[in-house]
Design an enzyme around this catalytic site. Structure first.
Site, PDB file in Angstrom:
ATOM      1  N   ARG A 140       0.864  -1.182   0.000  1.00 35.72           N
ATOM      2  CA  ARG A 140       0.000   0.000   0.000  1.00 35.72           C
ATOM      3  C   ARG A 140       0.893   1.222   0.000  1.00 35.72           C
ATOM      4  O   ARG A 140       1.898   1.256   0.725  1.00 35.72           O
ATOM      5  CB  ARG A 140      -0.897  -0.010   1.252  1.00 35.72           C
ATOM      6  CG  ARG A 140      -1.920   1.100   1.276  1.00 35.72           C
ATOM      7  CD  ARG A 140      -2.724   1.117   2.575  1.00 35.72           C
ATOM      8  NE  ARG A 140      -2.006   1.851   3.619  1.00 35.72           N
ATOM      9  CZ  ARG A 140      -2.573   2.152   4.785  1.00 35.72           C
ATOM     10  NH1 ARG A 140      -3.812   1.736   5.062  1.00 35.72           N
ATOM     11  NH2 ARG A 140      -1.905   2.847   5.695  1.00 35.72           N
ATOM     12  N   TYR A 166      -3.810  10.936   5.299  1.00 37.04           N
ATOM     13  CA  TYR A 166      -3.915   9.670   6.029  1.00 37.04           C
ATOM     14  C   TYR A 166      -2.727   8.768   5.714  1.00 37.04           C
ATOM     15  O   TYR A 166      -2.243   8.729   4.570  1.00 37.04           O
ATOM     16  CB  TYR A 166      -5.219   8.943   5.647  1.00 37.04           C
ATOM     17  CG  TYR A 166      -5.100   7.508   6.060  1.00 37.04           C
ATOM     18  CD1 TYR A 166      -4.777   6.511   5.134  1.00 37.04           C
ATOM     19  CD2 TYR A 166      -5.145   7.171   7.410  1.00 37.04           C
ATOM     20  CE1 TYR A 166      -4.554   5.222   5.538  1.00 37.04           C
ATOM     21  CE2 TYR A 166      -4.922   5.882   7.818  1.00 37.04           C
ATOM     22  CZ  TYR A 166      -4.616   4.908   6.889  1.00 37.04           C
ATOM     23  OH  TYR A 166      -4.370   3.641   7.298  1.00 37.04           O
ATOM     24  N   ASP A 200      -5.225   3.681   0.019  1.00 34.78           N
ATOM     25  CA  ASP A 200      -6.356   3.871   0.936  1.00 34.78           C
ATOM     26  C   ASP A 200      -6.809   5.326   0.878  1.00 34.78           C
ATOM     27  O   ASP A 200      -6.063   6.234   1.261  1.00 34.78           O
ATOM     28  CB  ASP A 200      -5.907   3.519   2.363  1.00 34.78           C
ATOM     29  CG  ASP A 200      -7.088   3.390   3.324  1.00 34.78           C
ATOM     30  OD1 ASP A 200      -6.875   2.834   4.423  1.00 34.78           O
ATOM     31  OD2 ASP A 200      -8.206   3.820   2.972  1.00 34.78           O
ATOM     32  N   HIS A 204      -9.433   6.407   2.428  1.00 33.88           N
ATOM     33  CA  HIS A 204      -9.838   6.588   3.840  1.00 33.88           C
ATOM     34  C   HIS A 204     -11.094   7.435   3.995  1.00 33.88           C
ATOM     35  O   HIS A 204     -11.136   8.392   4.789  1.00 33.88           O
ATOM     36  CB  HIS A 204      -8.680   7.183   4.639  1.00 33.88           C
ATOM     37  CG  HIS A 204      -8.595   6.602   6.030  1.00 33.88           C
ATOM     38  ND1 HIS A 204      -9.102   7.227   7.138  1.00 33.88           N
ATOM     39  CD2 HIS A 204      -8.081   5.442   6.464  1.00 33.88           C
ATOM     40  CE1 HIS A 204      -8.896   6.488   8.214  1.00 33.88           C
ATOM     41  NE2 HIS A 204      -8.278   5.388   7.827  1.00 33.88           N
ATOM     42  N   GLU A 247      -9.121   1.813  -1.704  1.00 33.60           N
ATOM     43  CA  GLU A 247      -9.813   1.445  -0.460  1.00 33.60           C
ATOM     44  C   GLU A 247     -10.603   2.612   0.116  1.00 33.60           C
ATOM     45  O   GLU A 247     -10.154   3.755   0.097  1.00 33.60           O
ATOM     46  CB  GLU A 247      -8.790   0.984   0.561  1.00 33.60           C
ATOM     47  CG  GLU A 247      -9.364   0.630   1.906  1.00 33.60           C
ATOM     48  CD  GLU A 247      -8.295   0.254   2.895  1.00 33.60           C
ATOM     49  OE1 GLU A 247      -7.183  -0.131   2.489  1.00 33.60           O
ATOM     50  OE2 GLU A 247      -8.553   0.374   4.108  1.00 33.60           O
ATOM     51  N   GLU A 257     -13.645  -1.955   6.609  1.00 32.03           N
ATOM     52  CA  GLU A 257     -12.941  -2.106   7.890  1.00 32.03           C
ATOM     53  C   GLU A 257     -13.745  -1.531   9.046  1.00 32.03           C
ATOM     54  O   GLU A 257     -13.565  -1.951  10.184  1.00 32.03           O
ATOM     55  CB  GLU A 257     -11.562  -1.476   7.842  1.00 32.03           C
ATOM     56  CG  GLU A 257     -11.553   0.019   7.720  1.00 32.03           C
ATOM     57  CD  GLU A 257     -10.137   0.572   7.636  1.00 32.03           C
ATOM     58  OE1 GLU A 257      -9.335   0.060   6.844  1.00 32.03           O
ATOM     59  OE2 GLU A 257      -9.835   1.493   8.382  1.00 32.03           O
ATOM     60  N   ARG A 265     -13.619  -5.822   3.527  1.00 34.37           N
ATOM     61  CA  ARG A 265     -12.525  -5.675   4.488  1.00 34.37           C
ATOM     62  C   ARG A 265     -12.928  -5.884   5.931  1.00 34.37           C
ATOM     63  O   ARG A 265     -12.163  -5.615   6.848  1.00 34.37           O
ATOM     64  CB  ARG A 265     -11.901  -4.291   4.333  1.00 34.37           C
ATOM     65  CG  ARG A 265     -11.068  -4.222   3.101  1.00 34.37           C
ATOM     66  CD  ARG A 265     -10.141  -3.059   2.960  1.00 34.37           C
ATOM     67  NE  ARG A 265      -9.568  -2.442   4.106  1.00 34.37           N
ATOM     68  CZ  ARG A 265      -8.520  -2.877   4.788  1.00 34.37           C
ATOM     69  NH1 ARG A 265      -7.967  -4.030   4.439  1.00 34.37           N
ATOM     70  NH2 ARG A 265      -8.049  -2.213   5.820  1.00 34.37           N
ATOM     71  N   GLU A 277      -4.458  -7.592   5.185  1.00 29.16           N
ATOM     72  CA  GLU A 277      -3.642  -6.445   5.599  1.00 29.16           C
ATOM     73  C   GLU A 277      -2.713  -6.887   6.720  1.00 29.16           C
ATOM     74  O   GLU A 277      -3.129  -7.608   7.639  1.00 29.16           O
ATOM     75  CB  GLU A 277      -4.533  -5.301   6.076  1.00 29.16           C
ATOM     76  CG  GLU A 277      -3.728  -4.103   6.565  1.00 29.16           C
ATOM     77  CD  GLU A 277      -4.578  -2.901   6.889  1.00 29.16           C
ATOM     78  OE1 GLU A 277      -5.812  -3.022   6.894  1.00 29.16           O
ATOM     79  OE2 GLU A 277      -4.006  -1.830   7.150  1.00 29.16           O
ATOM     80  N   TRP A 328     -12.475  11.402   8.805  1.00 29.69           N
ATOM     81  CA  TRP A 328     -11.023  11.184   8.953  1.00 29.69           C
ATOM     82  C   TRP A 328     -10.627   9.893   8.271  1.00 29.69           C
ATOM     83  O   TRP A 328     -11.367   8.901   8.363  1.00 29.69           O
ATOM     84  CB  TRP A 328     -10.597  11.129  10.431  1.00 29.69           C
ATOM     85  CG  TRP A 328      -9.137  10.822  10.525  1.00 29.69           C
ATOM     86  CD1 TRP A 328      -8.085  11.670  10.273  1.00 29.69           C
ATOM     87  CD2 TRP A 328      -8.554   9.544  10.798  1.00 29.69           C
ATOM     88  NE1 TRP A 328      -6.909  11.017  10.393  1.00 29.69           N
ATOM     89  CE2 TRP A 328      -7.136   9.719  10.706  1.00 29.69           C
ATOM     90  CE3 TRP A 328      -9.055   8.280  11.083  1.00 29.69           C
ATOM     91  CZ2 TRP A 328      -6.234   8.656  10.912  1.00 29.69           C
ATOM     92  CZ3 TRP A 328      -8.162   7.235  11.288  1.00 29.69           C
ATOM     93  CH2 TRP A 328      -6.768   7.451  11.223  1.00 29.69           C
TER      94      TRP A 328
HETATM   95  C1  CS2 Z   1      -6.498   1.985   7.977  1.00 32.51           C
HETATM   96  C2  CS2 Z   1      -6.340   1.916   9.469  1.00 32.51           C
HETATM   97  O1  CS2 Z   1      -5.393  -0.080   7.991  1.00 32.51           O
HETATM   98  C3  CS2 Z   1      -6.136   0.671   7.343  1.00 32.51           C
HETATM   99  O2  CS2 Z   1      -6.553   0.445   6.202  1.00 32.51           O
HETATM  100  O3  CS2 Z   1      -7.703   2.439   7.498  1.00 32.51           O
HETATM  101  O4  CS2 Z   1      -5.076   2.440   9.740  1.00 32.51           O
HETATM  102  C4  CS2 Z   1      -7.369   2.653  10.283  1.00 32.51           C
HETATM  103  O5  CS2 Z   1      -7.207   4.041  10.065  1.00 32.51           O
HETATM  104  C5  CS2 Z   1      -7.162   2.323  11.759  1.00 32.51           C
HETATM  105  O6  CS2 Z   1      -7.283   0.936  11.909  1.00 32.51           O
HETATM  106  C6  CS2 Z   1      -8.167   3.048  12.631  1.00 32.51           C
HETATM  107  O7  CS2 Z   1      -7.992   2.655  13.972  1.00 32.51           O
HETATM  108 MG    MG Z   2      -8.175   1.559   5.635  1.00 28.21          MG
END
Ligand code: CS2
Ligand code: MG
Length: 402
Positions: free
Chosen positions: A148, A160, A210, A212, A236, A262, A283, A339, A402
């Site tokens: 990534r 991010y 990502d 995000h 992502e 996620e 995810r 991941e 975020w």
């Molecule tokens: C992220 C994470 O791993 C990822 O893809 O989106 O770093 C996420 O921000 C954190 O797990 C939040 O606690």
């Molecule tokens: Mg993520």
């Protein structure tokens, strides 16, 4: 018949905060479950301590599905990250126990391996594009076949995914850090940044990115189209996914593969995304989506629609749920990728793991159960400290995703 005789919560912070559930049976067999919810850890600890653990004593640890239904339907108030993370911890611990009692690794309880190892992706990042390229080179040298790539957007300190130090940890402050975000700056920057990765390293590895949750579906469609020639493995979280149908617009705009989930905690969070094939990868994770029992349901639904798995595996998911994820990963027919943000060495002073990273894939050990144990004396050396994830604000001062 064995019964549950003890269940306790272990809150420890070796490198970062983790909440772990440990269940012990009348046969002296123990099982572990991850109950970590980054930034809201104590909410899950209380849900378990005050409302779930009193219900476990005397119950049959063998009846995993019955326990899941009992805790899910018995709560009356359904779904949500706190409830489903608590249920996940109990579920995972019972699968660990069942494996130990049977003398089998959890993957054998789930039907046996469909593959030897679970392909993983590493996390390259940089404050600048040159720094990112050097980090990608480092992961290539480490043998990662999937990487990534995230870089700081010039003028957007709230980008991010940029690691500071050895391990990426976004929950780093005792109150939420407010980060400035400019979508326009990001959309102008990201395609060229990712193109620079392909230009330097070619197409011989999987490249992931990502977003995000930062874009509208229209913006996400435009970004996906710009990235098509870079052949990403996935884009992502292109947009917040509460409105699952909004992903129809992204899907219509681009062939760049989409990964989401996620932050999902139940099959109902992704039912439309999967059944309309609005995504390519789901995810959801063992720790936040109701444990092995429920995540397997999500993966089985996804298989019917040719949606593959891509479980979340950031460092705020403990080695317990990472191990559970890999046991599930090696068994499901529609596995995509796992991941893997390697935990800090200090984390392994508390969590003793047996999965192995080899040739860019994680391999679960054949040890009975999940193959992870917790050192409670070591855990006591790392007291909990509240930490918050950042809050994102647009240039006009309003709160963003975020
Ligand atoms: C992220 C994470 O791993 C990822 O893809 O989106 O770093 C996420 O921000 C954190 O797990 C939040 O606690
Ligand atoms: Mg993520």
């Amino acid at each position: 018949m064995a019964t549950i005789t003890e269940a306790k919560i272990i809150i420890t912070s070796p490198g970062r905060n983790f909440v772990t559930l440990k269940i012990t049976t009348s046969d002296g067999v123990t099982g572990l479950g991850d109950a970590t919810l980054n930034g809201r850890e104590l909410a899950v600890a209380s849900y378990l301590e005050d409302h779930v653990l009193p219900l476990l004593t005397g119950r049959d640890p063998d009846r995993i599905e019955d326990m899941w239904q009992y805790l899910y339907k018995g709560a009356y108030w359904r779904r949500g990250p706190v409830t489903m993370t608590a249920i996940a911890a109990v579920d995972t611990a019972l699968w660990d126990i069942k494996g130990k009692v049977a003398g089998m690794p959890v993957y054998d309880l789930l039907g046996g391996r469909a593959r030897d190892g679970a392909l993983v992706y590493g996390h390259a990042s940089g404050g600048t594009v040159p720094e990112l390229l050097d980090d990608v080179a480092r992961f290539r040298d480490l043998g990662y076949r999937a990487i990534r790539a995230q870089a700081a957007v010039p003028g957007s300190p709230g980008s991010y995914g940029v690691r500071h130090g050895a391990v990426y940890e976004p929950a780093a402050t005792s109150l939420p850090e407010e980060q400035l975000w400019s979508t326009e700056a990001y959309l102008d920057f990201a395609p060229d940044c990712l193109a620079a990765v392909r230009e330097r390293f070619g197409f011989g590895f999987h490249l992931l990115h990502d977003v995000h949750h930062r874009l509208t579906p229209t913006e996400a469609g435009r970004l996906g189209r710009r990235l098509e020639d870079l052949r990403l493995f996935w884009m992502e979280d292109p947009s917040p996914a509460e409105l699952q149908e909004s992903f129809r617009q992204i899907r219509q705009a681009t062939t760049t593969p989409i990964a989401v989930g996620e932050v999902f905690n139940s099959i109902w969070d992704c039912q439309q995304l999967i059944t309309e094939r609005l995504i390519d990868y789901i995810r959801a994770s063992v720790v936040h989506a109701g444990g092995i029992t429920h995540l397997r349901r999500i993966f089985n639904l996804a298989e019917l629609y040719q949606v593959r798995t891509g479980s979340h595996g950031a460092t705020d998911l403990s080695p317990v749920s990472l191990s559970a994820a890999v046991h599930l990963d090696v068994t499901v027919p529609n596995f995509g990728i796992q991941e893997y943000m390697a935990h800090a060495p200090v984390t392994h002073e508390v969590f003793h793991t047996s999965y192995e990273l080899r040739d860019g894939a994680l391999h679960p050990s054949p040890a009975p159960g999940l193959g992870v144990e917790i050192d409670e004396q070591a855990a006591a050396r790392f007291p909990y400290e509240p930490k918050y994830l950042p809050v994102s604000r647009r240039t006009d001062g309003s709160v963003h995703d975020w």
